[in-house]
Motif scaffolding. Structure first.
Motif, PDB file in Angstrom:
ATOM      1  N   GLU A   1     -31.516 -54.833  -2.840  1.00  0.00           N
ATOM      2  CA  GLU A   1     -30.677 -55.534  -1.872  1.00  0.00           C
ATOM      3  C   GLU A   1     -30.053 -54.572  -0.869  1.00  0.00           C
ATOM      4  O   GLU A   1     -29.785 -54.941   0.273  1.00  0.00           O
ATOM      5  N   MET A   2     -29.828 -53.328  -1.278  1.00  0.00           N
ATOM      6  CA  MET A   2     -29.342 -52.308  -0.354  1.00  0.00           C
ATOM      7  C   MET A   2     -30.381 -52.068   0.744  1.00  0.00           C
ATOM      8  O   MET A   2     -30.041 -51.888   1.923  1.00  0.00           O
ATOM      9  N   ILE A   3     -31.656 -52.091   0.368  1.00  0.00           N
ATOM     10  CA  ILE A   3     -32.732 -51.926   1.343  1.00  0.00           C
ATOM     11  C   ILE A   3     -32.733 -53.100   2.318  1.00  0.00           C
ATOM     12  O   ILE A   3     -32.841 -52.925   3.538  1.00  0.00           O
ATOM     13  N   SER A   4     -32.598 -54.315   1.797  1.00  0.00           N
ATOM     14  CA  SER A   4     -32.669 -55.502   2.644  1.00  0.00           C
ATOM     15  C   SER A   4     -31.541 -55.542   3.667  1.00  0.00           C
ATOM     16  O   SER A   4     -31.770 -55.835   4.843  1.00  0.00           O
ATOM     17  N   ILE A   5     -30.321 -55.230   3.268  1.00  0.00           N
ATOM     18  CA  ILE A   5     -29.201 -55.324   4.196  1.00  0.00           C
ATOM     19  C   ILE A   5     -29.327 -54.288   5.304  1.00  0.00           C
ATOM     20  O   ILE A   5     -29.036 -54.549   6.477  1.00  0.00           O
ATOM     21  N   GLY A   6     -29.811 -53.096   4.963  1.00  0.00           N
ATOM     22  CA  GLY A   6     -30.005 -52.078   5.993  1.00  0.00           C
ATOM     23  C   GLY A   6     -31.093 -52.457   6.972  1.00  0.00           C
ATOM     24  O   GLY A   6     -30.962 -52.264   8.188  1.00  0.00           O
ATOM     25  N   THR A   7     -32.192 -53.021   6.452  1.00  0.00           N
ATOM     26  CA  THR A   7     -33.293 -53.454   7.317  1.00  0.00           C
ATOM     27  C   THR A   7     -32.842 -54.558   8.264  1.00  0.00           C
ATOM     28  O   THR A   7     -33.124 -54.519   9.471  1.00  0.00           O
ATOM     29  N   LEU A   8     -32.142 -55.542   7.739  1.00  0.00           N
ATOM     30  CA  LEU A   8     -31.666 -56.658   8.561  1.00  0.00           C
ATOM     31  C   LEU A   8     -30.693 -56.173   9.638  1.00  0.00           C
ATOM     32  O   LEU A   8     -30.724 -56.643  10.779  1.00  0.00           O
ATOM     33  N   MET A   9     -29.835 -55.229   9.289  1.00  0.00           N
ATOM     34  CA  MET A   9     -28.878 -54.702  10.266  1.00  0.00           C
ATOM     35  C   MET A   9     -29.590 -53.997  11.419  1.00  0.00           C
ATOM     36  O   MET A   9     -29.254 -54.195  12.596  1.00  0.00           O
ATOM     37  N   VAL A  10     -30.591 -53.186  11.111  1.00  0.00           N
ATOM     38  CA  VAL A  10     -31.318 -52.462  12.154  1.00  0.00           C
ATOM     39  C   VAL A  10     -32.077 -53.437  13.051  1.00  0.00           C
ATOM     40  O   VAL A  10     -32.063 -53.322  14.287  1.00  0.00           O
ATOM     41  N   PHE A  11     -32.749 -54.420  12.454  1.00  0.00           N
ATOM     42  CA  PHE A  11     -33.495 -55.392  13.255  1.00  0.00           C
ATOM     43  C   PHE A  11     -32.544 -56.233  14.115  1.00  0.00           C
ATOM     44  O   PHE A  11     -32.896 -56.626  15.233  1.00  0.00           O
ATOM     45  N   TYR A  12     -31.353 -56.515  13.602  1.00  0.00           N
ATOM     46  CA  TYR A  12     -30.328 -57.221  14.386  1.00  0.00           C
ATOM     47  C   TYR A  12     -29.942 -56.399  15.622  1.00  0.00           C
ATOM     48  O   TYR A  12     -29.843 -56.931  16.741  1.00  0.00           O
ATOM     49  N   LEU A  13     -29.729 -55.108  15.441  1.00  0.00           N
ATOM     50  CA  LEU A  13     -29.341 -54.250  16.559  1.00  0.00           C
ATOM     51  C   LEU A  13     -30.460 -54.146  17.596  1.00  0.00           C
ATOM     52  O   LEU A  13     -30.205 -54.149  18.810  1.00  0.00           O
TER      53      LEU A  13
ATOM     54  N   VAL B   1     -28.538 -62.301  11.047  1.00  0.00           N
ATOM     55  CA  VAL B   1     -27.158 -62.495  10.591  1.00  0.00           C
ATOM     56  C   VAL B   1     -27.131 -63.446   9.395  1.00  0.00           C
ATOM     57  O   VAL B   1     -26.467 -63.182   8.382  1.00  0.00           O
ATOM     58  N   PHE B   2     -27.866 -64.533   9.493  1.00  0.00           N
ATOM     59  CA  PHE B   2     -27.861 -65.528   8.418  1.00  0.00           C
ATOM     60  C   PHE B   2     -28.402 -64.947   7.112  1.00  0.00           C
ATOM     61  O   PHE B   2     -27.809 -65.138   6.039  1.00  0.00           O
ATOM     62  N   LEU B   3     -29.528 -64.228   7.196  1.00  0.00           N
ATOM     63  CA  LEU B   3     -30.113 -63.667   5.981  1.00  0.00           C
ATOM     64  C   LEU B   3     -29.220 -62.583   5.376  1.00  0.00           C
ATOM     65  O   LEU B   3     -29.157 -62.447   4.147  1.00  0.00           O
ATOM     66  N   MET B   4     -28.506 -61.837   6.215  1.00  0.00           N
ATOM     67  CA  MET B   4     -27.582 -60.831   5.680  1.00  0.00           C
ATOM     68  C   MET B   4     -26.486 -61.469   4.844  1.00  0.00           C
ATOM     69  O   MET B   4     -26.108 -60.950   3.787  1.00  0.00           O
ATOM     70  N   THR B   5     -25.958 -62.597   5.286  1.00  0.00           N
ATOM     71  CA  THR B   5     -24.851 -63.225   4.563  1.00  0.00           C
ATOM     72  C   THR B   5     -25.285 -63.860   3.249  1.00  0.00           C
ATOM     73  O   THR B   5     -24.428 -64.221   2.433  1.00  0.00           O
ATOM     74  N   THR B   6     -26.581 -64.005   3.025  1.00  0.00           N
ATOM     75  CA  THR B   6     -27.034 -64.560   1.750  1.00  0.00           C
ATOM     76  C   THR B   6     -27.058 -63.509   0.637  1.00  0.00           C
ATOM     77  O   THR B   6     -27.209 -63.857  -0.538  1.00  0.00           O
ATOM     78  N   LEU B   7     -26.920 -62.227   1.006  1.00  0.00           N
ATOM     79  CA  LEU B   7     -26.944 -61.162   0.007  1.00  0.00           C
ATOM     80  C   LEU B   7     -25.613 -61.086  -0.742  1.00  0.00           C
ATOM     81  O   LEU B   7     -24.575 -61.543  -0.263  1.00  0.00           O
ATOM     82  N   ARG B   8     -25.650 -60.446  -1.889  1.00  0.00           N
ATOM     83  CA  ARG B   8     -24.453 -60.367  -2.728  1.00  0.00           C
ATOM     84  C   ARG B   8     -23.414 -59.420  -2.129  1.00  0.00           C
ATOM     85  O   ARG B   8     -23.740 -58.515  -1.373  1.00  0.00           O
ATOM     86  N   MET B   9     -22.158 -59.613  -2.539  1.00  0.00           N
ATOM     87  CA  MET B   9     -21.070 -58.768  -2.046  1.00  0.00           C
ATOM     88  C   MET B   9     -21.287 -57.306  -2.439  1.00  0.00           C
ATOM     89  O   MET B   9     -20.905 -56.389  -1.697  1.00  0.00           O
ATOM     90  N   LEU B  10     -21.912 -57.073  -3.590  1.00  0.00           N
ATOM     91  CA  LEU B  10     -22.174 -55.699  -4.031  1.00  0.00           C
ATOM     92  C   LEU B  10     -23.027 -54.955  -3.012  1.00  0.00           C
ATOM     93  O   LEU B  10     -22.836 -53.756  -2.778  1.00  0.00           O
ATOM     94  N   SER B  11     -23.966 -55.668  -2.379  1.00  0.00           N
ATOM     95  CA  SER B  11     -24.808 -55.045  -1.357  1.00  0.00           C
ATOM     96  C   SER B  11     -23.963 -54.584  -0.169  1.00  0.00           C
ATOM     97  O   SER B  11     -24.165 -53.482   0.361  1.00  0.00           O
ATOM     98  N   PHE B  12     -23.006 -55.402   0.246  1.00  0.00           N
ATOM     99  CA  PHE B  12     -22.134 -55.042   1.362  1.00  0.00           C
ATOM    100  C   PHE B  12     -21.231 -53.870   0.997  1.00  0.00           C
ATOM    101  O   PHE B  12     -20.942 -53.003   1.832  1.00  0.00           O
ATOM    102  N   GLN B  13     -20.779 -53.827  -0.257  1.00  0.00           N
ATOM    103  CA  GLN B  13     -19.933 -52.709  -0.688  1.00  0.00           C
ATOM    104  C   GLN B  13     -20.713 -51.395  -0.661  1.00  0.00           C
ATOM    105  O   GLN B  13     -20.205 -50.375  -0.166  1.00  0.00           O
ATOM    106  N   ARG B  14     -21.930 -51.423  -1.171  1.00  0.00           N
ATOM    107  CA  ARG B  14     -22.749 -50.213  -1.143  1.00  0.00           C
ATOM    108  C   ARG B  14     -23.099 -49.815   0.287  1.00  0.00           C
ATOM    109  O   ARG B  14     -23.103 -48.626   0.635  1.00  0.00           O
ATOM    110  N   PHE B  15     -23.376 -50.820   1.122  1.00  0.00           N
ATOM    111  CA  PHE B  15     -23.696 -50.536   2.522  1.00  0.00           C
ATOM    112  C   PHE B  15     -22.481 -49.951   3.240  1.00  0.00           C
ATOM    113  O   PHE B  15     -22.623 -49.046   4.078  1.00  0.00           O
ATOM    114  N   ALA B  16     -21.295 -50.440   2.918  1.00  0.00           N
ATOM    115  CA  ALA B  16     -20.075 -49.912   3.538  1.00  0.00           C
ATOM    116  C   ALA B  16     -19.862 -48.444   3.160  1.00  0.00           C
ATOM    117  O   ALA B  16     -19.487 -47.618   4.005  1.00  0.00           O
ATOM    118  N   ILE B  17     -20.113 -48.112   1.895  1.00  0.00           N
ATOM    119  CA  ILE B  17     -19.975 -46.716   1.458  1.00  0.00           C
ATOM    120  C   ILE B  17     -20.972 -45.827   2.192  1.00  0.00           C
ATOM    121  O   ILE B  17     -20.625 -44.744   2.691  1.00  0.00           O
TER     122      ILE B  17
END
Length: 586
Positions: free
Chosen positions: A405-417, A510-526
């Motif tokens: 899920e860490m991979i997915s959130i990073g990929t979605l963020m880059v494609f969003y940008l 944006v929509f697919l990012m919000t479907t990921l778990r909060m743990l993914s966002f915490q790791r991405f924030a770190i």
């Protein structure tokens, strides 16, 4: 002597840190032109990368980079825990989003044929920091996904040699945390072998990938055909229906399997090594996404037909499925074929990650020795070796579920940008509309997408909110479309029907990012804090000094030219005065 040098270095570094606010103001939003990126910046690598690849090489590299990553790695766990038999619908949704993102990538890659991919595109559009942030994330995704995929290689290879336990070839170490305690030496060996191969030559690596990809597509056809033949439509509806986890499960699954499509991003990083990039890049990038999406969906459907979803194995899902339907010989064959497919995927992904790091090194955001291209092989040797060792280290002990899920959130963020950058470049930089109005549109679009996503996630599909934000999103895009016409002055390929494809890509990411778990966002924030800290303490100072040196050199050259012109003018004036004197004497 050494103490004096260390003291001097420390004083200089502390002085640089004291200048951080000033340097951040000058460098964070600093942009380059495409001409500078393709010439001045590229020259920092020394030798040029060699243009040996054609359009079919690019299609094969894109398909090879994606095939095997998603289907063999994520389909089993997603079908079992997240979506049920509807996993094929998750691949369709993720495929549509990837196709829209690939259109944005293609427009940039045609106009900026550099090796930096999303890093170069965003640095040219939104400035140095945004480009660096995207580049650091995409490298993180590559390293983590390659490590996870290499571990899946071991699982399928075990099955190919008749082992029923996917962990049979791993070494368990007691005392380490669960998820980090199964050492995988075959995965490490595979990554090191591919690293040496990629150091040798891009063209030979591409030829190897082409052969393996052709075999892999045939192999996929075999699995799809056998799965459809031995499967039963009853397994799609039993025991709990097509979507036992509901629509939410299907969308959650789409976000998880999204990282399977990162391979086309690798294709865009090869822009410096493509013959006739204007024609080859659109065919290679978009064509590979369409082919892969179709194969992914059919593969996932065949797995769901073979077994009820609650009997699908989390590891080596396809091999175990054929074992359970009584085709032991096919199980071994699929284990071997999947292993080769994973090798092809790794080859392309590792090829792409090295070019990203090379481009970031050219910009001086990481040590410049990582940007060096070997003069005889034409490959970014140092970047390839460095990332190969990092990937091997993570593959040794880290399980897939920890990083997926860490991979997915990073990929979605880059494609969003990148989708945002496509709209900004087309309307503000090419069509010359006021940048502030384009940024306002992007902000409103993102806010509307976030509102829709939160209405879906936090309020148990709160329909008034969903309806409001759906209508507002369509209204915002329609208003922008008619109020700000697009003028593309170049004859090169560009995204059609703008701004709809890029705007839809923003919404879906944006929509697919919000479907990921909060743990993914915490790791991405770190991770985001760590890479931002690195930029503040190293990157901004390195680029500031590099640009100062370039400006000094350019100013010196201008001064030399001016002095030469002045000297020439003085000589001319002296000659004229002497001629006048001679005339007077005569």
């Amino acid at each position: 002597m050494a103490t004096a040098v260390s003291s001097t270095f420390l004083r200089r570094y502390l002085y640089s840190l004291s200048q951080t606010p000033h340097r951040l103001r000058k460098r964070m939003l600093a942009t380059w032109t495409p001409d500078q990126e393709l010439n001045q910046v590229r020259q920092r690598s020394g030798a040029d990368m060699k243009r040996k690849l054609k359009w079919f090489d690019l299609v094969a590299l894109g398909v090879g980079g994606m095939l095997g990553v998603g289907v063999f790695v994520t389909t089993g766990p997603v079908a079992l825990h997240v979506t049920g038999p509807a996993v094929f619908l998750s691949y369709i949704i993720a495929g549509i989003s990837a196709l829209l993102s690939s259109l944005c990538y293609t427009e940039f890659s045609v106009h900026v044929s550099a090796a930096g991919g999303a890093f170069s595109y965003l640095r040219l559009t939104f400035g140095e920091f945004v480009g660096y942030f995207a580049g650091a994330n995409i490298i993180m995704e590559y390293v983590l996904s390659n490590a996870a995929v290499a571990r899946s290689f071991t699982e399928y290879l075990c099955v190919a040699f008749g082992e029923s336990e996917p962990n049979a070839w791993r070494v368990e170490v007691h005392g380490l945390l669960n998820g980090y305690n199964m050492l995988d030496f075959p995965a490490v060996g595979l990554i090191l072998l591919l690293t040496l191969c990629l150091c040798h030559s891009t063209k030979e690596s591409s030829t190897l990938n082409l052969i393996m990809t052709i075999f892999h597509v045939i192999f996929f056809g075999f699995i799809i055909g056998c799965g459809m033949y031995k499967g039963s439509a009853k397994n799609l509806v039993k025991p709990d229906g097509v979507a036992p986890f509901g629509v939410k499960g299907v969308l959650d699954g789409a976000a998880i399997v999204y990282f399977s499509y990162i391979g086309y991003d690798s294709a865009s990083t090869l822009a410096e090594e493509i013959q006739n990039p204007t024609k080859s890049l659109p065919i290679g990038i978009v064509g590979s996404v369409i082919i892969t999406s179709a194969l992914y969906c059919l593969m996932a459907l065949s797995l769901s037909l073979m077994l009820p979803y609650n009997q699908i194995s989390e590891k080596a899902a396809f091999s175990i499925a054929f074992q359970r339907i009584g085709w032991k010989w096919a199980s071994n064959l699929i284990g071997g074929g999947a292993s080769l497919g994973i090798v092809a995927s790794l080859l392309v992904a590792m090829l792409g990650q090295a070019r990203y790091l090379c481009a970031i090194g050219r910009a001086r955001l990481v040590p410049s020795w990582l940007a060096k291209v070997h003069p005889s092989t034409g490959t970014p040797l140092n970047a390839t070796l460095f990332l190969g060792l990092c990937t091997a280290s993570i593959a040794l002990f880290t399980e897939l579920y920890i990083v997926i899920e860490m991979i997915s959130i990073g990929t979605l963020m880059v494609f969003y940008l990148v989708a945002n950058a496509t709209i900004y470049r087309r309307y503000a930089m090419v069509s010359k509309h006021p940048p502030s109005r384009i940024l306002l549109f992007l902000l409103l679009l993102s806010c509307s997408a976030i509102g829709f996503s939160l209405s879906w996630k936090l309020n148990q599909q709160w329909w008034p909110g969903l309806l409001f934000f759906s209508v507002s999103t369509i209204f915002i895009i329609t208003f922008f479309h008619y109020k700000f016409p697009s003028h593309n002055s170049s004859d090169a390929w560009s995204v059609p029907y703008m701004p709809w494809p890029a705007a839809t890509s923003i919404f879906l990411n944006v929509f697919l990012m919000t479907t990921l778990r909060m743990l993914s966002f915490q790791r991405f924030a770190i991770w985001s804090c760590l890479i931002t800290l690195f930029y503040v303490v190293y990157g901004v100072h390195s680029t500031y000094k590099a640009e100062e040196i370039i400006m000094e050199v350019n100013n010196n050259r201008v001064g030399e030219v001016t002095n030469n012109n002045n000297n020439n003018n003085n000589n001319v004036n002296s000659t004229i005065q002497q001629s006048k004197l001679d005339i007077q004497v005569l």
